[in-house]
Design a protein around this motif. Structure first.
Motif, PDB file in Angstrom:
ATOM      1  N   SER A 278      -1.165  -7.585  -6.337  1.00  0.00           N
ATOM      2  CA  SER A 278      -1.372  -7.466  -4.882  1.00  0.00           C
ATOM      3  C   SER A 278      -2.596  -8.240  -4.403  1.00  0.00           C
ATOM      4  O   SER A 278      -3.375  -7.758  -3.574  1.00  0.00           O
TER       5      SER A 278
ATOM      6  N   PRO B 216      -4.465 -10.819  -2.197  1.00  0.00           N
ATOM      7  CA  PRO B 216      -4.278 -11.582  -0.960  1.00  0.00           C
ATOM      8  C   PRO B 216      -4.368 -13.087  -1.205  1.00  0.00           C
ATOM      9  O   PRO B 216      -5.198 -13.557  -1.978  1.00  0.00           O
TER      10      PRO B 216
ATOM     11  N   THR C 261      -7.141  -0.554   5.922  1.00  0.00           N
ATOM     12  CA  THR C 261      -6.741  -1.814   5.292  1.00  0.00           C
ATOM     13  C   THR C 261      -5.460  -1.611   4.494  1.00  0.00           C
ATOM     14  O   THR C 261      -5.348  -0.685   3.696  1.00  0.00           O
ATOM     15  N   GLU C 262      -4.492  -2.476   4.737  1.00  0.00           N
ATOM     16  CA  GLU C 262      -3.228  -2.439   3.999  1.00  0.00           C
ATOM     17  C   GLU C 262      -2.915  -3.836   3.475  1.00  0.00           C
ATOM     18  O   GLU C 262      -3.386  -4.843   4.028  1.00  0.00           O
ATOM     19  N   VAL C 263      -2.127  -3.900   2.421  1.00  0.00           N
ATOM     20  CA  VAL C 263      -1.759  -5.172   1.806  1.00  0.00           C
ATOM     21  C   VAL C 263      -0.257  -5.371   1.963  1.00  0.00           C
ATOM     22  O   VAL C 263       0.536  -4.480   1.618  1.00  0.00           O
TER      23      VAL C 263
ATOM     24  N   GLU D 104      -3.920  -9.349   3.409  1.00  0.00           N
ATOM     25  CA  GLU D 104      -4.623  -8.101   3.655  1.00  0.00           C
ATOM     26  C   GLU D 104      -4.819  -7.959   5.158  1.00  0.00           C
ATOM     27  O   GLU D 104      -5.355  -8.864   5.802  1.00  0.00           O
TER      28      GLU D 104
ATOM     29  N   SER E 107       0.823  -1.212   0.000  1.00  0.00           N
ATOM     30  CA  SER E 107       0.000   0.000   0.000  1.00  0.00           C
ATOM     31  C   SER E 107       0.858   1.264   0.000  1.00  0.00           C
ATOM     32  O   SER E 107       0.385   2.331  -0.387  1.00  0.00           O
TER      33      SER E 107
END
Length: 336
Positions: A160, A162, A198-200, A190, A110
């Motif tokens: 990216s 998940p 929310t970040e990946v 994730e 992210s």
């Protein structure tokens, strides 16, 4: 299972822990039940692993019958997060063998930042005074020599998604010049931050499996595709692979353009396209679907200013479904 070798067990998250290394031999996310057939041994291993996960600290136990000893060494990326466990289990009278160097890391997809554990910096041979734990993802490629799976790995970074996993053997160039074969395993997850955002993340482990000149799976110092690109480069040209969606640098192909801020090191400006030039960059990215594009963009410099460059972009396929831009930058007044 032989009691003379350490197991490397990933605990990134996203599922049950699996084995990714047996001694210096890579393994492909193998369930523990396939490594240990005996019920009592499997139970002891799972118990030691659960205790290690709970306390985020090492375990050294002997079974109730006094015959088998189990030892664990956790691999932490932060004091609160473990990426893997090194585990040895064998007869109590057997001498525990040395452990291979192993380090943890993650990419925050992210933010395009990468964070490394102290153990990974040890593996790299980085001196204490040079230990920047966080840097741009693109900086990873200044140290590693990639294998034929590089495009696939970059495609996974771009998508990216998940649950995506990747394993490969690349060559690491240590700070002392030694070339080491490194097997890495990683998974995209994730996650929700403390602020509720929310970040990946691409969370992984790098395992030093030996001298790169002695490990057949390790890539040669320079692969053919890079030789071809280097031979085609004109003087004053600097080439980069860029994510079309985020306009972020994925990696330089060859040397980085001097004086440009791109590594995200502490004390340096963050990489940035001048806000007034973002519309030009987005148009270039969008128009690549039809043809090559070019334009003049201002990039953030190490002194905090801006440098105008002429950027020429072509579409490149990372895999069957994923594309990126191969961008060539140079001074806008340079003579072709």
């Amino acid at each position: 299972m032989s009691g003379t070798r350490w197991l490397l067990i990933e605990t990134f998250g996203g599922g049950e822990p699996t084995v990714i290394g047996l001694g210096s031999a890579p393994r492909k996310f193998v369930p523990l039940s396939q490594m240990f057939r005996q019920r009592e041994t499997l139970s002891a291993i799972r118990g030691a692993l659960a205790t290690t996960l709970a306390r985020l600290g090492p375990v050294d136990t002997v079974g109730e019958d006094g015959r088998r000893r189990t030892v664990t060494v956790p691999l932490l990326i932060t004091p609160e997060r473990m990426h893997a466990v090194l585990l040895w289990s064998g007869p109590v009278e057997e001498e525990i063998p040395p452990r291979d160097p192993v380090g943890a890391w993650y990419f925050n997809l992210s933010t395009s930042k990468s964070t490394r554990s102290d153990e990974l910096l040890d593996l790299y041979g980085v001196a204490p005074e040079n230990r920047a734990r966080e840097h741009a993802i693109a900086s990873v490629f200044t140290r590693v020599i990639t294998n034929s799976d590089e495009s696939d790995a970059l495609a996974k970074v771009v998508r990216s998604a998940p649950g995506t996993e990747h394993q490969a053997v690349w060559t690491v160039r240590r700070d002392d010049g030694a070339l080491r074969a490194a097997h890495f395993s990683c998974r995209i997850l994730e996650e929700r931050s403390a602020a509720g955002e929310t970040e990946v993340f691409f969370r992984g482990v790098t395992h030093d499996i030996g001298d790169a000149t002695e490990v057949s799976a390790a890539p040669p110092p320079v692969i053919l595709e890079h030789r071809v690109l280097d031979a085609a480069a004109a003087e004053g040209d600097y080439r980069a692979i860029v994510d079309l969606r985020t306009l972020r640098l994925l990696r330089w192909m060859g040397p980085a353009m001097p004086d440009i801020a791109w590594q995200s090191l502490a004390g340096e400006p963050e990489p940035e396209i001048h806000p007034e030039d973002l519309a030009t960059a987005k148009t270039m990215s969008r128009d690549l679907a039809q043809s090559r594009t070019s334009g003049v963009l201002r990039l953030r410099t190490l002194d905090g200013g801006w440098r105008a460059v002429r950027a020429r972009a072509v579409l490149m396929a990372l895999d069957q479904y994923t594309t990126a831009a191969l961008v060539t930058v140079r001074d806008p007044d340079a003579v072709d």
